[in-house]
Design a protein around this motif. Sequence first.
Motif, PDB file in Angstrom:
ATOM      1  N   LEU A   1       0.874  -1.171   0.000  1.00  8.47           N
ATOM      2  CA  LEU A   1       0.000   0.000   0.000  1.00  8.47           C
ATOM      3  C   LEU A   1       0.911   1.220   0.000  1.00  8.47           C
ATOM      4  N   LEU A   2       0.985   1.878  -1.143  1.00  5.46           N
ATOM      5  CA  LEU A   2       1.855   3.046  -1.264  1.00  5.46           C
ATOM      6  C   LEU A   2       1.012   4.312  -1.178  1.00  5.46           C
ATOM      7  N   ILE A   3       1.369   5.175  -0.231  1.00  2.01           N
ATOM      8  CA  ILE A   3       0.704   6.465  -0.130  1.00  2.01           C
ATOM      9  C   ILE A   3       1.673   7.478  -0.712  1.00  2.01           C
ATOM     10  N   GLY A   4       1.486   7.809  -1.963  1.00  2.00           N
ATOM     11  CA  GLY A   4       2.439   8.653  -2.686  1.00  2.00           C
ATOM     12  C   GLY A   4       2.460   8.231  -4.144  1.00  2.00           C
ATOM     13  N   ASP A   5       3.228   8.957  -4.943  1.00  2.00           N
ATOM     14  CA  ASP A   5       3.265   8.671  -6.381  1.00  2.00           C
ATOM     15  C   ASP A   5       4.415   7.726  -6.727  1.00  2.00           C
ATOM     16  N   VAL A   6       4.269   7.066  -7.866  1.00  2.00           N
ATOM     17  CA  VAL A   6       5.409   6.380  -8.475  1.00  2.00           C
ATOM     18  C   VAL A   6       5.754   7.209  -9.708  1.00  2.00           C
ATOM     19  N   ASN A   7       6.865   7.922  -9.656  1.00  2.00           N
ATOM     20  CA  ASN A   7       7.237   8.807 -10.755  1.00  2.00           C
ATOM     21  C   ASN A   7       7.829   8.025 -11.926  1.00  2.00           C
ATOM     22  N   PRO A   8       7.853   8.638 -13.111  1.00  2.00           N
ATOM     23  CA  PRO A   8       8.457   7.958 -14.253  1.00  2.00           C
ATOM     24  C   PRO A   8       9.891   7.552 -13.906  1.00  2.00           C
ATOM     25  N   GLY A   9      10.267   6.343 -14.283  1.00  2.00           N
ATOM     26  CA  GLY A   9      11.610   5.870 -13.943  1.00  2.00           C
ATOM     27  C   GLY A   9      11.665   5.182 -12.588  1.00  2.00           C
ATOM     28  N   GLY A  10      10.587   5.275 -11.816  1.00  2.00           N
ATOM     29  CA  GLY A  10      10.510   4.593 -10.523  1.00  2.00           C
ATOM     30  C   GLY A  10       9.787   3.257 -10.691  1.00  2.00           C
ATOM     31  N   THR A  11      10.056   2.309  -9.775  1.00  2.00           N
ATOM     32  CA  THR A  11       9.466   0.969  -9.887  1.00  2.00           C
ATOM     33  C   THR A  11       8.945   0.500  -8.537  1.00  2.00           C
ATOM     34  N   VAL A  12       7.729  -0.086  -8.534  1.00  2.00           N
ATOM     35  CA  VAL A  12       7.242  -0.759  -7.324  1.00  2.00           C
ATOM     36  C   VAL A  12       7.025  -2.237  -7.649  1.00  2.00           C
ATOM     37  N   ILE A  13       7.478  -3.092  -6.731  1.00  2.00           N
ATOM     38  CA  ILE A  13       7.394  -4.536  -6.936  1.00  2.00           C
ATOM     39  C   ILE A  13       6.797  -5.163  -5.685  1.00  2.00           C
ATOM     40  N   ALA A  14       5.823  -6.055  -5.863  1.00  2.00           N
ATOM     41  CA  ALA A  14       5.227  -6.707  -4.696  1.00  2.00           C
ATOM     42  C   ALA A  14       5.009  -8.185  -4.968  1.00  2.00           C
ATOM     43  N   GLY A  15       5.178  -9.003  -3.915  1.00  2.00           N
ATOM     44  CA  GLY A  15       4.878 -10.424  -4.028  1.00  2.00           C
ATOM     45  C   GLY A  15       3.399 -10.643  -4.308  1.00  2.00           C
ATOM     46  N   GLY A  16       2.574  -9.731  -3.787  1.00  2.00           N
ATOM     47  CA  GLY A  16       1.131  -9.829  -3.975  1.00  2.00           C
ATOM     48  C   GLY A  16       0.577  -8.638  -4.729  1.00  2.00           C
ATOM     49  N   ASN A  17      -0.458  -8.007  -4.127  1.00  2.00           N
ATOM     50  CA  ASN A  17      -1.133  -6.887  -4.781  1.00  2.00           C
ATOM     51  C   ASN A  17      -0.397  -5.571  -4.581  1.00  2.00           C
ATOM     52  N   ILE A  18      -0.688  -4.612  -5.457  1.00  2.00           N
ATOM     53  CA  ILE A  18      -0.146  -3.257  -5.304  1.00  2.00           C
ATOM     54  C   ILE A  18      -1.309  -2.276  -5.297  1.00  2.00           C
ATOM     55  N   PHE A  19      -1.374  -1.470  -4.248  1.00  2.00           N
ATOM     56  CA  PHE A  19      -2.374  -0.410  -4.178  1.00  2.00           C
ATOM     57  C   PHE A  19      -1.642   0.916  -4.080  1.00  2.00           C
ATOM     58  N   VAL A  20      -1.863   1.808  -5.023  1.00  2.00           N
ATOM     59  CA  VAL A  20      -1.181   3.102  -5.005  1.00  2.00           C
ATOM     60  C   VAL A  20      -2.200   4.202  -4.723  1.00  2.00           C
ATOM     61  N   MET A  21      -2.066   4.847  -3.569  1.00  2.00           N
ATOM     62  CA  MET A  21      -2.891   6.029  -3.301  1.00  2.00           C
ATOM     63  C   MET A  21      -2.094   7.222  -3.789  1.00  2.00           C
TER      64      MET A  21
END
Lengths: 218, 267
Positions: free
Chosen positions: A116-136
């Motif tokens: 659960l990410l509270i914030g942005d994923v900017n271009p060039g940034g990466t989020v990786i999760a074993g399960g689900n990804i929720f981006v607020m």
Amino acid sequence: MIKGTKDGLTLHLDDSCSFLELLNELDTKLSANYRFQENDPLIAVKVHTGNRYLSENQKEKIKEVIRQKKKLVVDEIHSNVVTKEEASQWIAENQIATVAKMVRSGQVLEVPGDLLLIGDVNPGGTVIAGGNIFVMGVLKGIAHAGTGGNEESIIAASVMKPAQLRICGIVNRAPDGYAEEGHQMECAYIDENRQVVVDKLQVLKKHRPILNRLEGGL
Amino acid sequence: MGEAIVITSGKGGVGKTTTSANLGTSLALLGKKVCLVDTDIGLRNLDVVMGLENRIIYDLVDVVEGRCKIHQALVKDKRFDGLLYLLPAAQTSDKSAVNPEQMKSLVEELKQDYDYIIIDCPAGIEQGYKNAVAGANKAIVVTTPETSAVRDADRIIGLLEKEENIEPPMLVINRIRNHMLKNGEMLDIDEITAHLSIDLIGIVADDDQVIKASNQGEPIALDPNNRASIAYRNIARRILGESIPLQPLEDEPKGFVAKIKALFGAR
Ligand SMILES: Nc1ncnc2c1ncn2[C@@H]1O[C@H](COP(=O)(O)OP(=O)(O)OP(=O)(O)O)[C@@H](O)[C@H]1O
Ligand SMILES: [Mg+2]
């Protein structure tokens, strides 16, 4: 104790003797009980070790003893006990990691369970999760969900403007111009054609009822 | 104990050196004792923009390698009555001539004698960047309203946020062009600040006078009437803790005197 089932053979191993005794006993028992013929079919063996913890090395030794009796193959080894390490690994994989930050260009944020990410994923940034990804926030970079192999995993964001979406090994190719517009409250999941598709958040309760962990319902 | 502010950007040519020179000048004009440090070893510029090139005897590498004391290498700017000094970069070595530990102790030493140490960082994220941030406790990230500059600023902010001794970085948006903003041909200020989500401390217009002033070795901040100069002076005042509202376009001065002058057709 040895039990025959329709799926094969189950061995319940004594968990109070020493490991060496166990190996010896296993060897004698198997030799005494089974005299195989050359053209007998292979028999799958499930091994239950009770309250005994086996290291990888010890598991290998057990398999070896069983393998020596021709026609027997070890299907799985099951134990009632796990190490603390394995237990914390399970917990991590089943937990939601909450992170309040911006994932900036060049940064990689990886968690074993849900994110659960509270914030942005900017271009060039990466989020990786074993399960689900929720981006607020706004997902403008790369999101890779389900690295643990769960194809039911989803990616949801307040605003979808992704550079790339990936669930397990499947990569999404958004239609041209899709990411530029920025879509609010959307989610990505693997559909029945094994494609990563993006849709309104509302479709989740139909396609992924498993996300509902509220017992009893509303 | 002074403060050390590193001026950085990631992308080259967006205005780090210009910002360093003008912020240093503005702080000195406000009565602060300032030391400018050029860490762009091999590509020094700050001395030229400040008009101090001819007075260099020793440089940063000479200090680090023990060929002279710090005070021997510092070039005094005569316009500021002992308030502004420059520690020039070496021109003949490269970035590997200095390491972060050496920079850290050098800046520590300067902090004893100066209110502000302004560190001009080279472009990139390698050795030169690491040297420049090593002694800093504050950071200003300079960007222009272009996607590539903003992307690099984002990368740099990510790196700066990992530095334990540096406060959350502040943003300067440089080279804003009013007509392009109005036509929507340029990333606008809200877009950039939302994307980078750090505090905006200044907006500087794109102005030919900036280039002219730099070429003459007279930083634009010395001109009380230029809009870019006013923007730099406002950045300095914000650093000193004054709360001056950010005008989206820090245009010509619109004070009382200016209005009267305008009435009579004078500038
Ligand atoms: N606000 C401005 N208006 C007009 N020109 C500007 C402005 N700011 C900077 N410039 C010009 O842009 C050019 C690059 O600026 P500067 O040397 O300060 O960038 P830099 O980030 O230090 O570059 P480098 O990465 O090479 O060190 C110079 O010619 C400078 O005069
Ligand atoms: Mg420069």
